[in-house]
Design an enzyme around this catalytic site. Structure first.
Site, PDB file in Angstrom:
ATOM      1  CG  HIS A  30      -1.546  -0.528   7.353  1.00  0.00           C
ATOM      2  ND1 HIS A  30      -0.942  -1.706   7.717  1.00  0.00           N
ATOM      3  CD2 HIS A  30      -1.108  -0.238   6.109  1.00  0.00           C
ATOM      4  CE1 HIS A  30      -0.172  -2.113   6.719  1.00  0.00           C
ATOM      5  NE2 HIS A  30      -0.251  -1.247   5.739  1.00  0.00           N
ATOM      6  N   GLY A  56       0.828  -1.196   0.000  1.00  0.00           N
ATOM      7  CA  GLY A  56       0.000   0.000   0.000  1.00  0.00           C
ATOM      8  C   GLY A  56       0.860   1.243   0.000  1.00  0.00           C
ATOM      9  CG  HIS A 110       3.578   2.307   4.251  1.00  0.00           C
ATOM     10  ND1 HIS A 110       2.988   2.545   5.474  1.00  0.00           N
ATOM     11  CD2 HIS A 110       2.832   1.332   3.654  1.00  0.00           C
ATOM     12  CE1 HIS A 110       1.924   1.744   5.593  1.00  0.00           C
ATOM     13  NE2 HIS A 110       1.812   1.017   4.501  1.00  0.00           N
ATOM     14  CE  LYS A 160       4.898  -2.942   4.037  1.00  0.00           C
ATOM     15  NZ  LYS A 160       4.768  -2.892   2.553  1.00  0.00           N
TER      16      LYS A 160
END
Lengths: 334, 334
Positions: free
Chosen positions: B220, B54, B57, B105
Site C-alpha cells: 500500500h 483492499g 492489488h 493477509k
C-alpha cells in the site's frame, strides 16, 4: 529514467536470459542470435511459425513461443527491428520440411528485414517461406515507421489461432490463408496516458501534459490521431470502439474476441474497468463477445494506456482460439 | 492523476463488472456485497476457501477465484479492508458442509474484520471457520497498517497450493495445516521505484525523488526499510534476495518456487531481467529453483517496482503447485 535494469545496452540480452531461466519447460534461447525457440525440436511436417520485432512489447513475441503458438521469435533492440540474419537463423531452425510462415507487424524495418530473410533462406536452404503482414491499427494511415496501417493487437490473436492450425498439420498455404483471414477480420486502436522511455534514449519518447492523452498512439509512441484533454474511461472507450466498429465494419449479429490490452504501465483494475465500458458499447452495437482477453500482451515498455482489438469470429476461429496453448505468456488446456 | 477511470468512487464496482463480463466461464460477482464467486455452486464436502482485502492489488484476490484456487474473494475499497458483512456473506455462500478457510493477509483491518466475520458465521449458521494469516514480508516488523510482519507474495502461492489441496477433498484441519506450512516456508521482500495514487486521494501516496527508491516498501506504499539512491538491477536483486535467504533461512540444497512479482507499473522486460539476476543469486547460494512465477500478481495499482518471494518446497507442495488451476489470473492444466 527509473528502471530495473543494469546497462541500457544489455536490457534485451539480460531479459532473454531471464525468460529462458524462468521457463525452461517452454523455451530455449539462441543467445548469439537472440532467438527464442521452443525447447523441443520442430516436429517433422509441421509448418514453422516465426515472428519477431523490436523488444519492449513483452510478452510479445518471445513469450508466445511454445506449443500451439510460435516456433521462434526474433528479438531486436528495444523498438528496433531484428536483422535479417536473425530471422534467417530462426527460419532455418524451425524448418521441418513443410515450410515457414513469417508473421510480421507492418513496420518498414520489420517488413524489409523479414523479406530479405525469406529470400536468403530460400536461396541458401530452399526453405519455402510465406509472409503475412498484420496491419490492424485503424488509427492512422502511414506513420513514423510504417507505410499503410500499423500492425498491433491482432498479431497476438493471429499467433494463437494460426499456431493452433499449424499444430493440426495444415499446409503452408492453408496456414497462410488462415493468417490473412484473421488479419482481415481484426481491427485495433490504442491510446496513451503517458509516454515510455527507451532505455538507450534515457528520456521519454514524447511529452504529454498532466491533463492530456494521445488517441491512436502507436506501440512505439508514434503519434496518433489527436492529442486530447484527459477523458473518462467511458469517453475513452467510445473513442476507441467507434472507429474500430465502423472500420471493418462490425455489425449486428457479429461475434468477436474482445481484447483489451494494457500498454505496460496501466494496472489490471483499470483494464477491467475499461473492459466493462467496451463490453457495454459492443452490447449496444449488437456485437456479441464470444471470447475475451484482458491484460498486458503487446506492450510499450511502461507506457500507461490501453488498446482494444476486435476480431470477427466464425466457428473455426473459436475452435482454434480455444485449442491448447502452452507458452510463457498464454497458457490453457495443458 | 492519470487513470482510465470514471468517478473515483466507482472504480472498484466498475472493475468488478468488467472482471465478471470478461470471465463469465470462471466467475460471477455478488455486486451488492462485492464478492467474486466461482460460477459453479460449491461442491458438497469441499472446504471453502475465502480470501479478500483492499482492492488495487489485482489480479489478487478476485482474479484467483476458480477451480483449484479460491471459492470467493471479498473486494474492499482501494487499499481498504472489506467489511465483516461481506466476509460473512462470502463464507455462507461457499460453505458446502466441510467448513471454510479464511486466507488473510496480515493487515490490522483485514485481520480484525475476518475475525469478526468468522464469529458471526459461527453464531449465525454454525459454519466452522479457520483463519490463516500470511505474514511473509521480511522488510519490517510492524508497519503503518500491521502489527508484526505484512502478508504479501506468499499469499498468491498459498492460495494456489491450498486451493489444489481443497479440490482433493481434504478436511478443514488438513487444509489449514497445509496453509500454515506454506506461510511458514515462504519469505518475501519488495521495492518501489515510484509511488502509486489511490483514486480517491488523487495524489501519490508518498513522494520519491527521481534518483531514489524505497527498499522494503509495502503493497500500500507503506514505508520500507530504507530510502536509497537508485541502484542497478543487480544491486536491487541482492538487496531483496539476501534478507529473504537469511531470514528463513534458505540454504544449500533447498528447492524453491522463485516468484518475481511486478508492482503494477513495471513492464515484463524488466521483471525478466530481474528474474535473471535473482536466479543467479539463488544458484550461487546453492538454492535450486524448481518452479518460477514472473509477472504482475499482487500489485499496488500502477506502482513501479517489484517484490520477490521464495517458498521452500517439498514433493507434495510441487505436486499441488502443478495441479490444474482455472482462474482469470492463473490458468494451467485445464
Amino acid at each position: 529514467m527509473k528502471k530495473l535494469i543494469n546497462d541500457p545496452a544489455d536490457v534485451v540480452s539480460e531479459s532473454l536470459l531471464g525468460l529462458e531461466a524462468a521457463h525452461p519447460d517452454h523455451v530455449r534461447v539462441d543467445h548469439p542470435n537472440r532467438i527464442v525457440l521452443r525447447r523441443e525440436p520442430p516436429r517433422p511436417g509441421k509448418v514453422g511459425l516465426v515472428s519477431g520485432g523490436g523488444s519492449g512489447h513483452e510478452p510479445m513475441h518471445g513469450g508466445f513461443v511454445g506449443l500451439g503458438m510460435l516456433d521462434a521469435a526474433c528479438a531486436g533492440e528495444v523498438f528496433t527491428s531484428p536483422v535479417p540474419d536473425q530471422m534467417m537463423a530462426a527460419t532455418k531452425a524451425v524448418d521441418a520440411g513443410a515450410g515457414v510462415l513469417h508473421i510480421v507487424k507492418n513496420y518498414t524495418g520489420d517488413v524489409m528485414n523479414f523479406e530479405m530473410a525469406a529470400e536468403l533462406a530460400a536461396a541458401e536452404t530452399g526453405t519455402e517461406v510465406v509472409s503475412i503482414v498484420t496491419n490492424d491499427d485503424v488509427a492512422v494511415q502511414d506513420s513514423l515507421y510504417t507505410a499503410g496501417r500499423r500492425g498491433v493487437g491482432v498479431t497476438v490473436l493471429l499467433e494463437k489461432i494460426v499456431g493452433a492450425a499449424a499444430e493440426e498439420g495444415r499446409s503452408l498455404t492453408e496456414v497462410a490463408d488462415l493468417a490473412r483471414r484473421v488479419n482481415d477480420n481484426g481491427r485495433s486502436m490504442g491510446m496513451a496516458l503517458t509516454s515510455c522511455t527507451v532505455p538507450a534514449a534515457g528520456k521519454p519518447t514524447f511529452e504529454l501534459a498532466e491533463t492530456e492523452m494521445e488517441l491512436g498512439v502507436g506501440i512505439h509512441g508514434e503519434p496518433g490521431r489527436q492529442r486530447l484533454p484527459l477523458a473518462s474511461a467511458k469517453e475513452v472507450a467510445a473513442m476507441l470502439v467507434d472507429p474500430v466498429l465502423t472500420d471493418l465494419p462490425f455489425g449486428v449479429g457479429d461475434s468477436v474476441i474482445a481484447f483489451v490490452n494494457g500498454m505496460g504501465g496501466t494496472p489490471l483494475i483499470e483494464l477491467y474497468l475499461m473492459y466493462n465500458e467496451i463490453h457495454q458499447l459492443l452490447d449496444r452495437a449488437g456485437v456479441s463477445v464470444a471470447r475475451s482477453l484482458v491484460g498486458n500482451y503487446i506492450t510499450s515498455l511502461e507506457m500507461a494506456g490501453c488498446s482494444i482489438t476486435l476480431l470477427k469470429l466464425d466457428d473455426e476461429l473459436v475452435r482454434l482460439w480455444d485449442a491448447p496453448v502452452n507458452t510463457p505468456g498464454l497458457r490453457w488446456g495443458v
